[in-house]
Design a protein around this motif. Sequence first.
Motif, short mmCIF file in Angstrom:
data_model
loop_
_atom_site.label_atom_id
_atom_site.label_comp_id
_atom_site.label_asym_id
_atom_site.label_seq_id
_atom_site.Cartn_x
_atom_site.Cartn_y
_atom_site.Cartn_z
N PRO A 74 0.78 -1.24 0.00
CA PRO A 74 0.00 0.00 0.00
C PRO A 74 0.82 1.29 0.00
CG PRO A 74 -0.10 -1.06 2.14
CD PRO A 74 0.59 -2.01 1.22
N LEU A 75 2.03 1.27 0.47
CA LEU A 75 2.84 2.49 0.55
C LEU A 75 3.74 2.70 -0.66
CD1 LEU A 75 3.86 2.27 4.31
CD2 LEU A 75 2.00 3.60 3.29
N LEU A 76 3.66 1.82 -1.63
CA LEU A 76 4.57 1.87 -2.77
C LEU A 76 4.25 2.99 -3.75
CD1 LEU A 76 6.98 0.37 -3.97
CD2 LEU A 76 5.39 -1.10 -5.18
N TRP A 77 3.00 3.38 -3.85
CA TRP A 77 2.63 4.38 -4.86
C TRP A 77 2.58 5.78 -4.27
CZ3 TRP A 77 1.18 -0.63 -4.91
CH2 TRP A 77 1.61 -1.34 -6.02
N ARG A 78 2.51 6.77 -5.16
CA ARG A 78 2.69 8.15 -4.73
C ARG A 78 1.58 8.64 -3.82
NH1 ARG A 78 1.50 10.01 -10.73
NH2 ARG A 78 -0.64 10.19 -10.16
N ASN A 79 2.04 9.43 -2.89
CA ASN A 79 1.17 10.09 -1.92
C ASN A 79 1.07 11.55 -2.36
OD1 ASN A 79 1.61 11.42 1.30
ND2 ASN A 79 -0.26 10.52 0.59
N GLU A 80 0.03 11.86 -3.14
CA GLU A 80 -0.10 13.17 -3.77
C GLU A 80 -0.70 14.23 -2.87
OE1 GLU A 80 0.59 14.51 -6.99
OE2 GLU A 80 1.91 12.78 -6.97
N TYR A 81 -1.66 13.85 -2.07
CA TYR A 81 -2.44 14.84 -1.34
C TYR A 81 -2.83 14.25 0.01
CZ TYR A 81 -6.40 17.86 -0.21
OH TYR A 81 -7.27 18.70 0.42
N LYS A 82 -2.45 14.95 1.06
CA LYS A 82 -2.75 14.53 2.43
C LYS A 82 -2.43 13.05 2.62
CE LYS A 82 -5.95 18.22 3.46
NZ LYS A 82 -7.21 18.60 4.06
N HIS A 83 -3.43 12.24 2.95
CA HIS A 83 -3.20 10.81 3.21
C HIS A 83 -3.64 9.92 2.05
CE1 HIS A 83 -7.27 11.77 4.51
NE2 HIS A 83 -7.58 10.52 4.26
N PHE A 84 -3.87 10.50 0.88
CA PHE A 84 -4.33 9.74 -0.28
C PHE A 84 -3.17 9.27 -1.15
CE2 PHE A 84 -7.97 12.37 0.78
CZ PHE A 84 -9.01 11.47 0.69
N TYR A 85 -3.27 8.05 -1.63
CA TYR A 85 -2.29 7.47 -2.54
C TYR A 85 -2.96 7.25 -3.90
CZ TYR A 85 0.52 6.53 1.58
OH TYR A 85 1.26 6.67 2.73
N GLU A 86 -2.13 7.20 -4.95
CA GLU A 86 -2.66 7.04 -6.31
C GLU A 86 -1.91 5.93 -7.05
OE1 GLU A 86 -2.66 10.65 -8.52
OE2 GLU A 86 -3.68 11.77 -6.93
N TYR A 87 -2.69 5.10 -7.72
CA TYR A 87 -2.14 4.05 -8.58
C TYR A 87 -2.76 4.22 -9.96
CZ TYR A 87 -1.11 -0.52 -10.55
OH TYR A 87 -0.67 -1.53 -11.35
N ASN A 88 -1.93 4.45 -10.97
CA ASN A 88 -2.41 4.61 -12.34
C ASN A 88 -2.46 3.24 -13.03
OD1 ASN A 88 -2.60 7.44 -12.25
ND2 ASN A 88 -0.42 7.62 -12.68
N LEU A 89 -3.62 2.94 -13.63
CA LEU A 89 -3.72 1.71 -14.41
C LEU A 89 -2.84 1.83 -15.65
CD1 LEU A 89 -7.56 0.95 -14.29
CD2 LEU A 89 -5.77 0.17 -12.76
N LYS A 90 -2.32 0.72 -16.12
CA LYS A 90 -1.38 0.74 -17.23
C LYS A 90 -2.05 0.98 -18.59
CE LYS A 90 2.14 -0.50 -14.62
NZ LYS A 90 2.03 0.31 -13.45
N LYS A 91 -3.09 0.25 -18.91
CA LYS A 91 -3.67 0.31 -20.26
C LYS A 91 -4.95 1.12 -20.33
CE LYS A 91 -1.78 -4.05 -21.85
NZ LYS A 91 -2.07 -5.35 -22.45
N TYR A 92 -5.40 1.63 -19.22
CA TYR A 92 -6.66 2.37 -19.18
C TYR A 92 -6.41 3.72 -18.51
CZ TYR A 92 -8.71 -2.08 -20.43
OH TYR A 92 -9.01 -3.24 -21.09
N PRO A 93 -7.12 4.77 -18.92
CA PRO A 93 -6.86 6.10 -18.38
C PRO A 93 -7.55 6.35 -17.03
CG PRO A 93 -8.55 6.25 -20.04
CD PRO A 93 -8.10 4.81 -20.02
N PHE A 94 -7.27 5.50 -16.07
CA PHE A 94 -7.89 5.60 -14.76
C PHE A 94 -6.83 5.57 -13.67
CE2 PHE A 94 -11.40 4.23 -17.30
CZ PHE A 94 -12.51 4.79 -16.71
N THR A 95 -7.16 6.22 -12.56
CA THR A 95 -6.32 6.22 -11.38
C THR A 95 -7.14 5.70 -10.21
OG1 THR A 95 -5.08 8.12 -12.18
CG2 THR A 95 -4.93 7.66 -9.83
N VAL A 96 -6.58 4.75 -9.46
CA VAL A 96 -7.21 4.26 -8.24
C VAL A 96 -6.68 5.13 -7.11
CG1 VAL A 96 -7.52 2.30 -6.69
CG2 VAL A 96 -7.37 1.91 -9.16
#
Length: 99
Positions: free
Chosen positions: A48-70
């Motif tokens: 869970p801590l591997l992806w970027r922490n952009e804002y406050k306590h939220f993390y973001e994971y970008n899907l590879k083949k689709y234009p979505f971010t979790v």
Amino acid sequence: MSFVYKLHPEAQKEYEDSVIWYADRNLSAAVGFVDAVERALKLICDYPLLWRNEYKHFYEYNLKKYPFTVIYFIEDSNGTIVVSAIYHQKRIPTNKYRK
């Protein structure tokens, strides 16, 4: 320790709407989208801590083949990943981060 996840009701709606949108156009794209989200959620729960922490306590994971971010945050008290949005990257980011 592997975490479990839960989807915020709005994230669940975004996910379902996106699957329907892809299914209306191409069934294999819809299946690929579901697979991509499931793989992302497994990776997020495992690391869970591997992806970027952009804002406050939220993390973001970008899907590879689709234009979505979790977008997610971690509830340490009960070992849960809360997915707050499955966000299309072309949308205006007004409610990108929700609790």
